[in-house]
Each structure stands twice: as C-alpha cells, then as structure tokens.
Design a protein around this motif. Sequence first.
Motif, PDB file in Angstrom:
ATOM      1  N   PRO A  57       0.806  -1.220   0.000  1.00 18.82           N
ATOM      2  CA  PRO A  57       0.000   0.000   0.000  1.00 18.82           C
ATOM      3  C   PRO A  57       0.840   1.272   0.000  1.00 18.82           C
ATOM      4  O   PRO A  57       0.453   2.266  -0.625  1.00 18.82           O
ATOM      5  CB  PRO A  57      -0.813  -0.108   1.292  1.00 18.82           C
ATOM      6  CG  PRO A  57      -0.861  -1.558   1.598  1.00 18.82           C
ATOM      7  CD  PRO A  57       0.430  -2.116   1.088  1.00 18.82           C
ATOM      8  N   ALA A  58       1.991   1.263   0.649  1.00 16.84           N
ATOM      9  CA  ALA A  58       2.836   2.458   0.670  1.00 16.84           C
ATOM     10  C   ALA A  58       3.340   2.785  -0.730  1.00 16.84           C
ATOM     11  O   ALA A  58       3.354   3.953  -1.140  1.00 16.84           O
ATOM     12  CB  ALA A  58       4.007   2.259   1.633  1.00 16.84           C
ATOM     13  N   TRP A  59       3.769   1.760  -1.487  1.00 14.82           N
ATOM     14  CA  TRP A  59       4.216   1.991  -2.861  1.00 14.82           C
ATOM     15  C   TRP A  59       3.076   2.518  -3.720  1.00 14.82           C
ATOM     16  O   TRP A  59       3.258   3.436  -4.527  1.00 14.82           O
ATOM     17  CB  TRP A  59       4.755   0.706  -3.476  1.00 14.82           C
ATOM     18  CG  TRP A  59       6.191   0.472  -3.178  1.00 14.82           C
ATOM     19  CD1 TRP A  59       6.706  -0.413  -2.278  1.00 14.82           C
ATOM     20  CD2 TRP A  59       7.308   1.144  -3.757  1.00 14.82           C
ATOM     21  NE1 TRP A  59       8.061  -0.333  -2.263  1.00 14.82           N
ATOM     22  CE2 TRP A  59       8.471   0.606  -3.164  1.00 14.82           C
ATOM     23  CE3 TRP A  59       7.438   2.140  -4.705  1.00 14.82           C
ATOM     24  CZ2 TRP A  59       9.743   1.049  -3.505  1.00 14.82           C
ATOM     25  CZ3 TRP A  59       8.713   2.569  -5.049  1.00 14.82           C
ATOM     26  CH2 TRP A  59       9.837   2.019  -4.449  1.00 14.82           C
ATOM     27  N   THR A  60       1.891   1.937  -3.567  1.00 14.53           N
ATOM     28  CA  THR A  60       0.737   2.370  -4.361  1.00 14.53           C
ATOM     29  C   THR A  60       0.403   3.824  -4.074  1.00 14.53           C
ATOM     30  O   THR A  60       0.200   4.624  -4.997  1.00 14.53           O
ATOM     31  CB  THR A  60      -0.478   1.476  -4.057  1.00 14.53           C
ATOM     32  OG1 THR A  60      -0.119   0.116  -4.323  1.00 14.53           O
ATOM     33  CG2 THR A  60      -1.678   1.864  -4.896  1.00 14.53           C
ATOM     34  N   ILE A  61       0.362   4.190  -2.810  1.00  9.16           N
ATOM     35  CA  ILE A  61       0.063   5.577  -2.442  1.00  9.16           C
ATOM     36  C   ILE A  61       1.142   6.510  -2.955  1.00  9.16           C
ATOM     37  O   ILE A  61       0.853   7.594  -3.474  1.00  9.16           O
ATOM     38  CB  ILE A  61      -0.112   5.689  -0.910  1.00  9.16           C
ATOM     39  CG1 ILE A  61      -1.383   4.959  -0.483  1.00  9.16           C
ATOM     40  CG2 ILE A  61      -0.148   7.149  -0.470  1.00  9.16           C
ATOM     41  CD1 ILE A  61      -1.517   4.777   1.009  1.00  9.16           C
ATOM     42  N   GLY A  62       2.405   6.113  -2.836  1.00 10.19           N
ATOM     43  CA  GLY A  62       3.508   6.940  -3.327  1.00 10.19           C
ATOM     44  C   GLY A  62       3.433   7.175  -4.829  1.00 10.19           C
ATOM     45  O   GLY A  62       3.630   8.296  -5.308  1.00 10.19           O
ATOM     46  N   ILE A  63       3.133   6.129  -5.578  1.00  7.33           N
ATOM     47  CA  ILE A  63       3.023   6.276  -7.037  1.00  7.33           C
ATOM     48  C   ILE A  63       1.854   7.168  -7.407  1.00  7.33           C
ATOM     49  O   ILE A  63       1.964   8.033  -8.285  1.00  7.33           O
ATOM     50  CB  ILE A  63       2.921   4.894  -7.710  1.00  7.33           C
ATOM     51  CG1 ILE A  63       4.260   4.169  -7.589  1.00  7.33           C
ATOM     52  CG2 ILE A  63       2.495   5.011  -9.176  1.00  7.33           C
ATOM     53  CD1 ILE A  63       4.222   2.718  -7.989  1.00  7.33           C
TER      54      ILE A  63
END
Length: 87
Positions: free
Chosen positions: A56-62
């Motif tokens: 989820p952190a990668w998704t939010i960052g992207i």
Amino acid sequence: MPYRYRCHACATESNLCSWPAHARAVRREHRRIAHGGMRPAAGDRIVHAVPSVRGPAWTIGILLALIVLKELTGIEPADIARWAGIL
C-alpha cells in the motif's frame, strides 16, 4: 489473513501461507524432517502474520507522484501509460 509457522527450537519460520491448513502442512513436514515427527521441546506455533505495509505504501507513493506530475506539467497518467506502451 496470512499465516506463518514458527519453530522455536530451530529458530526458523516458514514463508507466508494463505490458509491455516497450509501452515499446518508446513508444520507437519518440518516436524517430520527436523524433529523425527515429534513436537520440538522448545515449542512451535502457527501465528497470524502481519501483512506488509510496503504494498500500500508503494501504491500511495506512485499515485501521489502521478498527481504532482499532472499538476506541475499537465501530463496525464494516461499519456505516460501510452508512452510506456501499457495502453
């Protein structure tokens, strides 16, 4: 919820298992191979594994990066996908 088998005698743990039955099968196999089929004296457990927050952190960052890119340059995410050959 993912599960994980932990053997306290060997200080090892299994990969994530999607189902408790799979974790029990991993436990049976480990006990058979490492402990002659017996429960280790130090104990072992099947525990709920906490899911990683990296996904989820990668998704939010992207998503945030795409929003900032659109606001600063006017380039739409669909344009980037077309340039990358995704669309």
